[in-house]
Design a protein around this motif. Sequence first.
Motif, PDB file in Angstrom:
ATOM      1  N   ALA A   1       0.830  -1.209   0.000  1.00  0.00           N
ATOM      2  CA  ALA A   1       0.000   0.000   0.000  1.00  0.00           C
ATOM      3  C   ALA A   1       0.860   1.252   0.000  1.00  0.00           C
ATOM      4  CB  ALA A   1      -0.940  -0.008   1.196  1.00  0.00           C
TER       5      ALA A   1
ATOM      6  N   TYR B   1      -3.387   5.294  -0.286  1.00  0.00           N
ATOM      7  CA  TYR B   1      -3.788   3.899  -0.170  1.00  0.00           C
ATOM      8  C   TYR B   1      -3.279   3.323   1.140  1.00  0.00           C
ATOM      9  CZ  TYR B   1      -4.528   4.190  -5.246  1.00  0.00           C
ATOM     10  OH  TYR B   1      -4.946   4.541  -6.508  1.00  0.00           O
TER      11      TYR B   1
ATOM     12  N   GLN C   1      -8.269   5.734   3.404  1.00  0.00           N
ATOM     13  CA  GLN C   1      -8.081   5.424   1.991  1.00  0.00           C
ATOM     14  C   GLN C   1      -9.025   6.269   1.146  1.00  0.00           C
ATOM     15  OE1 GLN C   1      -6.394   1.994   0.842  1.00  0.00           O
ATOM     16  NE2 GLN C   1      -7.828   1.387  -0.752  1.00  0.00           N
TER      17      GLN C   1
END
Length: 439
Positions: A149, A166, A177
């Motif tokens: 991420a 993210y 997010q």
Amino acid sequence: MFKSARRILTAILSATLVAGLLTPSIAAAQIPYLQLPAQSPKYAAIVVDANTGEVLYAKSADSPRFPASITKVMTLYLTFEALSEGRIHASDMITVSARAAAQAPTKLGLRPGEQISVDDAMRAIAVKSANDMAVALAEYLGGSEERFAALMTLRGQELGMTNTRYVNASGLPDNRQISSARDIAILSRAVMRDFPQYYSYFSIRSFTFRGQTMTNHNHLLGQMPGVDGLKTGFTSASGFNLAASATRDGKRLIAVVLGGSSVAGRDNHMEDLLDTGFDVMARRDRGETITVAQSLFEGPPQGGPVYRPTTEQGDSDQEGIQIVLADNPAAPGGSMAPIADPPAPLRAVAPKKTAPPKKKPAGEWGIQVGAFKDKGQARAELGRFKKRFDNLLDDAEGQVADKVGGYFRVQFDGMTADAARNACKTLKAKRQVCMVLAP
């Protein structure tokens, strides 16, 4: 209603201008009011010429929104990158971890320890929006979903996605997010530009695995001529999202609709935007100077959306977040109140030591190896890099740069141009994201 509205989309001309793009001499094609768009605090949209990058239409395009499963476009982008660089192969087998198998539906349903090829995992993500396969790929490429991420966020920043962060590879619940319609359009354009050899994954209409056939959630594939991607997304919090691309008469448009109230409403509105965009481009070819109008007809303004975590469950890829209306004078025009970063972890205070004299920098170049909202995470990543790549970065000075654009960047400075380039080449070979920083 939607089909009749579509027939009169370009009948009304307005002097409304797209801010910052056109001069007052250019007219605009006005889209009639539809039930979906402007009054919903979740709504945002954009239409972009894929070839030139010109924005033909934008509404709340930079306002933070929950991307839901459109997140998986970035998951596949990084997978395509690894494939193109030869770091992985489509035939490679991935072992599904307990964490991946435990993801909430929608998922493929493999048990811990079972294996799946990279190719089948990508198909399951593109067609079924399989959350378990998104995590499996993230772990395979990044070592952990958390690390992957971070790589997603950094790559987004490098692509110009300034409103995106993210924290997972699937789009499942986490109020940190977020993205925006413009950022999703930037990503959509990048994936077809950078990896045309893999873009066809987004065009797959059905996928059969172990005797079970699954159909793509993007119903415009095969329904609207020219549509060949990209990705849907839905949670109760985000509404019905869709990033789509279509070609017509040698031209390609990218459109993003976020916050739809239903599948049919979202899909019909997407068709309206694409049809109008192509009509505008055809008129330009005939010598007219028009563009899609910037604004839809709107009702009275409402309070800006405030993002709050909830514990509701049950949707196919439930975000676990709801948007509630509230009076928010600090967020005019539907902008989002700032989301507080989690506090940095407490650290033990070590006795002060006399610092050794600083080395004279070898050069004015540098590299960037990460970008984080939380300064504590950035510091932790800096320490990890120093420990793991001490020999490679011995002559460089590591630091967490001041917060810019909402992110703390992990950098190593004082390098020569060759040293910076060679360091990034070595780090990328080790599956570490790296960006050269010129003086």
